[in-house]
Design an enzyme around this catalytic site. Structure first.
Site, PDB file in Angstrom:
ATOM      1  N   GLU A 115     -72.429 -21.073 -28.927  1.00  0.00           N
ATOM      2  CA  GLU A 115     -71.295 -20.452 -28.223  1.00  0.00           C
ATOM      3  C   GLU A 115     -71.678 -20.257 -26.758  1.00  0.00           C
ATOM      4  OE1 GLU A 115     -68.732 -17.914 -31.272  1.00  0.00           O
ATOM      5  OE2 GLU A 115     -70.746 -17.141 -31.150  1.00  0.00           O
ATOM      6  N   ARG A 287     -68.307 -15.609 -21.128  1.00  0.00           N
ATOM      7  CA  ARG A 287     -66.876 -15.367 -21.303  1.00  0.00           C
ATOM      8  C   ARG A 287     -66.148 -14.893 -20.060  1.00  0.00           C
ATOM      9  NH1 ARG A 287     -66.824 -12.613 -27.177  1.00  0.00           N
ATOM     10  NH2 ARG A 287     -67.334 -14.575 -28.162  1.00  0.00           N
ATOM     11  N   HIS A 348     -60.548  -8.617 -25.981  1.00  0.00           N
ATOM     12  CA  HIS A 348     -61.266  -8.990 -27.215  1.00  0.00           C
ATOM     13  C   HIS A 348     -62.279  -7.951 -27.665  1.00  0.00           C
ATOM     14  CE1 HIS A 348     -63.044 -11.641 -30.152  1.00  0.00           C
ATOM     15  NE2 HIS A 348     -64.224 -11.571 -29.569  1.00  0.00           N
ATOM     16  N   ARG A 383     -70.520  -8.828 -22.875  1.00  0.00           N
ATOM     17  CA  ARG A 383     -71.241  -9.124 -24.125  1.00  0.00           C
ATOM     18  C   ARG A 383     -71.425 -10.627 -24.326  1.00  0.00           C
ATOM     19  NH1 ARG A 383     -69.567 -10.429 -29.396  1.00  0.00           N
ATOM     20  NH2 ARG A 383     -67.374  -9.899 -29.001  1.00  0.00           N
TER      21      ARG A 383
HETATM   22  P1  FAD Z   1     -64.610  -2.276 -37.103  1.00  0.00           P
HETATM   23  O1  FAD Z   1     -64.997  -3.420 -37.958  1.00  0.00           O
HETATM   24  O2  FAD Z   1     -63.510  -2.488 -36.146  1.00  0.00           O
HETATM   25  O3  FAD Z   1     -64.236  -1.101 -38.090  1.00  0.00           O
HETATM   26  C1  FAD Z   1     -63.721   0.120 -37.607  1.00  0.00           C
HETATM   27  C2  FAD Z   1     -63.526   1.034 -38.791  1.00  0.00           C
HETATM   28  O4  FAD Z   1     -63.207   2.327 -38.331  1.00  0.00           O
HETATM   29  C3  FAD Z   1     -62.385   0.611 -39.700  1.00  0.00           C
HETATM   30  O5  FAD Z   1     -62.762   0.824 -41.038  1.00  0.00           O
HETATM   31  C4  FAD Z   1     -61.280   1.563 -39.315  1.00  0.00           C
HETATM   32  O6  FAD Z   1     -60.376   1.813 -40.367  1.00  0.00           O
HETATM   33  C5  FAD Z   1     -62.075   2.812 -39.016  1.00  0.00           C
HETATM   34  N1  FAD Z   1     -61.383   3.769 -38.150  1.00  0.00           N
HETATM   35  C6  FAD Z   1     -60.919   3.597 -36.891  1.00  0.00           C
HETATM   36  N2  FAD Z   1     -60.329   4.711 -36.455  1.00  0.00           N
HETATM   37  C7  FAD Z   1     -60.422   5.610 -37.464  1.00  0.00           C
HETATM   38  C8  FAD Z   1     -59.972   6.943 -37.653  1.00  0.00           C
HETATM   39  N3  FAD Z   1     -59.313   7.632 -36.713  1.00  0.00           N
HETATM   40  N4  FAD Z   1     -60.220   7.545 -38.838  1.00  0.00           N
HETATM   41  C9  FAD Z   1     -60.869   6.887 -39.833  1.00  0.00           C
HETATM   42  N5  FAD Z   1     -61.313   5.640 -39.709  1.00  0.00           N
HETATM   43  C10 FAD Z   1     -61.090   5.012 -38.537  1.00  0.00           C
HETATM   44  N6  FAD Z   1     -68.410 -10.334 -33.039  1.00  0.00           N
HETATM   45  C11 FAD Z   1     -69.452 -11.145 -33.360  1.00  0.00           C
HETATM   46  O7  FAD Z   1     -70.606 -10.739 -33.229  1.00  0.00           O
HETATM   47  N7  FAD Z   1     -69.207 -12.404 -33.826  1.00  0.00           N
HETATM   48  C12 FAD Z   1     -67.959 -12.908 -34.002  1.00  0.00           C
HETATM   49  O8  FAD Z   1     -67.792 -14.030 -34.432  1.00  0.00           O
HETATM   50  C13 FAD Z   1     -66.852 -12.086 -33.647  1.00  0.00           C
HETATM   51  N8  FAD Z   1     -65.581 -12.547 -33.754  1.00  0.00           N
HETATM   52  C14 FAD Z   1     -64.531 -11.699 -33.498  1.00  0.00           C
HETATM   53  C15 FAD Z   1     -63.228 -12.144 -33.705  1.00  0.00           C
HETATM   54  C16 FAD Z   1     -62.169 -11.277 -33.510  1.00  0.00           C
HETATM   55  C17 FAD Z   1     -60.775 -11.773 -33.720  1.00  0.00           C
HETATM   56  C18 FAD Z   1     -62.414  -9.954 -33.080  1.00  0.00           C
HETATM   57  C19 FAD Z   1     -61.283  -9.000 -32.849  1.00  0.00           C
HETATM   58  C20 FAD Z   1     -63.700  -9.512 -32.858  1.00  0.00           C
HETATM   59  C21 FAD Z   1     -64.773 -10.369 -33.066  1.00  0.00           C
HETATM   60  N9  FAD Z   1     -66.089  -9.945 -32.880  1.00  0.00           N
HETATM   61  C22 FAD Z   1     -67.131 -10.773 -33.187  1.00  0.00           C
HETATM   62  C23 FAD Z   1     -66.372  -8.541 -32.570  1.00  0.00           C
HETATM   63  C24 FAD Z   1     -66.758  -7.820 -33.878  1.00  0.00           C
HETATM   64  O9  FAD Z   1     -65.968  -8.308 -34.930  1.00  0.00           O
HETATM   65  C25 FAD Z   1     -66.555  -6.323 -33.772  1.00  0.00           C
HETATM   66  O10 FAD Z   1     -67.105  -5.836 -32.586  1.00  0.00           O
HETATM   67  C26 FAD Z   1     -67.238  -5.619 -34.942  1.00  0.00           C
HETATM   68  O11 FAD Z   1     -66.773  -6.149 -36.150  1.00  0.00           O
HETATM   69  C27 FAD Z   1     -66.967  -4.128 -34.886  1.00  0.00           C
HETATM   70  O12 FAD Z   1     -67.425  -3.552 -36.077  1.00  0.00           O
HETATM   71  P2  FAD Z   1     -67.369  -1.984 -36.266  1.00  0.00           P
HETATM   72  O13 FAD Z   1     -67.984  -1.707 -37.585  1.00  0.00           O
HETATM   73  O14 FAD Z   1     -67.907  -1.305 -35.080  1.00  0.00           O
HETATM   74  O15 FAD Z   1     -65.801  -1.660 -36.279  1.00  0.00           O
HETATM   75  C1  SIN Z   2     -65.613 -16.105 -31.364  1.00  0.00           C
HETATM   76  O1  SIN Z   2     -65.722 -16.583 -32.486  1.00  0.00           O
HETATM   77  O2  SIN Z   2     -65.319 -16.732 -30.356  1.00  0.00           O
HETATM   78  C2  SIN Z   2     -65.854 -14.648 -31.220  1.00  0.00           C
HETATM   79  C3  SIN Z   2     -67.287 -14.410 -31.193  1.00  0.00           C
HETATM   80  C4  SIN Z   2     -67.578 -13.070 -30.622  1.00  0.00           C
HETATM   81  O3  SIN Z   2     -66.676 -12.316 -30.264  1.00  0.00           O
HETATM   82  O4  SIN Z   2     -68.764 -12.771 -30.501  1.00  0.00           O
END
Ligand code: FAD
Ligand code: SIN
Length: 531
Positions: A115, A287, A348, A383
């Site tokens: 990437e 990015r 994003h 990032r």
């Molecule tokens: P999340 O997975 O967002 O989970 C948040 C949790 O908090 C959820 O369970 C939600 O219900 C809960 N929550 C929120 N507010 C409250 C509240 N008030 N009360 C109770 N619960 C609450 N990163 C990579 O490294 N590689 C990738 O390939 C990649 N692809 C991506 C593709 C997309 C489309 C997106 C949007 C992001 C991508 N990212 C990627 C970024 C990555 O997915 C996220 O940064 C990461 O998954 C965040 O994980 P998290 O556990 O912090 O939060």
């Molecule tokens: C992507 O698959 O392009 C997202 C990867 C990332 O957000 O790290």
């Protein structure tokens, strides 16, 4: 009516990669309660496409991954944190394999994709739907663990702090959270000796975002209201390639498409334009560079979108690497094996957040944090692709290990005041919520987007002030609903983003302002102190 539940040792807010990683490690010794807004798979984790970055190839080194992370982060990264995370990446991948994540393999070894910003192939993945595989494996392990209770349908309203103690001594800590039971409408007090905040990012502050509906910055806003410092919120990442479609507004086209040879073209001139912006790295520049280049082409030529084209690769190769995207696009009448995909940048990822140290400790005693809601120093001003899930695993684990190691020093929770709903009534004007949601997301997109100016930021700040007082008034008068809780957090997150952006008098990484286009010789974090 309010309930106080205290059968659990630790409360985890969020069931994504960060929350479940922490919960699984904590459950080795403690009873853990995991709360999630909506469903257990509603966070960004389930939506991740590209994969997880880790040094796994013989020709790759930690030093290279560290350098790539810091080049992308435009020098704002904290080197110690970067080393801490990157050196733990291979272990995190082993752990996921143990949990059953079926990473793609080639000739018996893990297949590594590439990437933007990475000098090597180092992204492990499950086709183009890595997040779903990771979320499912973590959730299965959590569901099977007798020490973990999963409670979906709970929207946390605020952290429980010293001022919520029945007999407040003046030296309180975080004792859990008040959460709206989305089914009954009651606000419950979930009390615990330690709390891990893993509530994800604030992407929905923007009109166009790849993030799911619930990414409203709840964790960041709750920690800020509780008195924790927040930093670098101006570093909002815009992904260069979100599908441009009038109906499907937030479908990501993974960066791995460019990693596997995809090229960007101006549909008007037919030119491959990245050669004018970053002639060496072209489509695989970090990015911020690619998103700004697309934004510039769109504005200069008055385009709606640019083209991302991988149709020069054999159709079987494209279908094999990107089955989910290929199928989704076919359903919309686009065949990526024969023609280009229309794409635009969209918000994003939230690089800034609640300040934590290497033990995932926040400023607030009793509160640890992990995942997209934190500012750990890993990402700096931008990032590096696929470093986010990695941060979730490393800091989720760090929080759990720290809590377990200091368990005996943590006090048992005192008696907590129940939620007081005696002065509020049902809303008779829910239209205010919808109106304000839309307004915030629109001016944040227009005034606090990829290219900023001081005037635009001040315009946004003025609107935020007005909306904040209106929303506070509404919040003080009516019974809470998930929409209202999210709106209150959204406006709070927007305020933090704009304040940070106004404080930074330079352009660096994701923060680009026409009024201060220079990059200062010394990189400084924008740290906001609670009132
Ligand atoms: P999340 O997975 O967002 O989970 C948040 C949790 O908090 C959820 O369970 C939600 O219900 C809960 N929550 C929120 N507010 C409250 C509240 N008030 N009360 C109770 N619960 C609450 N990163 C990579 O490294 N590689 C990738 O390939 C990649 N692809 C991506 C593709 C997309 C489309 C997106 C949007 C992001 C991508 N990212 C990627 C970024 C990555 O997915 C996220 O940064 C990461 O998954 C965040 O994980 P998290 O556990 O912090 O939060
Ligand atoms: C992507 O698959 O392009 C997202 C990867 C990332 O957000 O790290």
């Amino acid at each position: 009516m309010t309930q106080q539940s205290a059968q659990h040792d630790v409360l985890v807010i969020g069931s994504g990669a960060a929350g479940l990683t922490a919960a699984l490690a904590l459950a080795e010794e403690k009873k853990v309660l995991v709360l999630a807004k909506g469903t257990l798979t509603g966070g960004s984790t389930a939506w991740a496409q590209g994969g997880i970055a880790a040094v796994l190839d013989a020709g790759d080194t930690f030093e290279d991954h560290i350098r790539d992370t810091m080049v992308a982060g435009a020098g704002l990264n904290d080197r110690e944190t970067v080393e801490f995370v990157i050196e733990r990446a291979p272990h995190a991948i082993d752990r996921l394999i143990e949990l059953g994540v079926p990473f793609n393999k080639e000739s018996g070894a893990l297949h590594l994709t590439r990437e933007g910003g990475h000098s090597h192939r180092r992204i492990v993945h499950v086709n183009d739907a890595t997040g779903w595989a990771v979320q499912s494996a973590l959730l299965k392990a959590a569901e099977e663990n007798p020490n973990i209770t999963l409670l979906p349908g709970r929207t946390c309203v605020d952290l429980i702090t010293g001022r919520h103690e029945l007999r407040y001594s003046g030296a309180g800590q975080v004792w859990g959270a008040y959460a709206l039971n989305e089914e009954t409408g009651e606000v419950e007090a979930h009390v615990a000796r330690a709390t891990v905040l893993a509530a994800g990012g604030a992407g929905r502050c923007y009109l166009f975002s790849t993030a799911p509906r619930g990414a409203t910055g709840d964790g960041i806003a709750m920690a800020w209201r509780g008195g924790a410092r927040v930093a670098n919120m101006e570093m909002m990442q815009f992904h260069p390639t979100c599908l441009y479609n009038l109906e499907v507004k937030n479908f990501l086209i993974t960066e791995a498409v460019r990693g596997e040879g995809g090229r960007l073209y101006n549909p008007r001139t037919g030119k491959r334009f990245m050669e004018f912006y970053d002639p060496e790295r072209l489509e695989l520049a970090p990015r911020d560079v690619v998103a700004r280049a697309i934004d510039a082409e769109i504005k200069r030529f008055g385009l709606d979108y640019v083209h991302l084209d991988i149709s020069h690769q054999p159709p079987e190769f494209v279908k094999e690497h990107f089955p989910t995207i290929h199928e989704k696009l076919l359903g919309l009448g686009i065949d990526m094996t024969t023609g280009p995909i229309p794409v635009v940048p969209a918000q994003h990822y939230t690089c800034g957040g609640v300040l934590v140290d290497l033990y995932a400790r926040t400023d607030l005693p009793g509160l640890w944090a992990a995942g997209e809601c934190i500012e750990s120093g890993l990402h700096g001003a931008n990032r590096l692709a696929s470093n986010s899930l990695l941060e979730c695993f490393v800091f989720g684990e760090a929080a759990a290990r720290d809590i377990l190691s200091m368990w005996d020093e943590l006090d048992a929770p005192p008696e907590i005041r129940p939620w007081d709903a005696s002065r509020v009534t049902d809303s008779d004007e829910a239209v205010v919520i919808k109106q304000n949601w839309t307004e915030i997301r629109r001016f944040m997109w227009n005034y606090v987007g990829i290219v900023r100016t001081t005037k635009r930021l001040e315009r946004a700040a003025n609107r935020i002030r007005l909306l904040q007082s209106e929303i506070d008034d509404y919040y003080g008068s009516f019974r809470v609903t998930t929409d209202l809780i999210e709106l209150r957090n959204l406006v709070q997150a927007a305020e933090l983003i704009v304040r940070c952006a106004l404080e930074r008098k330079e352009s660096r990484g994701l923060h680009f302002t026409l009024d201060h286009p220079q990059t200062d010789s010394i990189a400084r974090d924008t740290v906001l102190l609670p009132r």
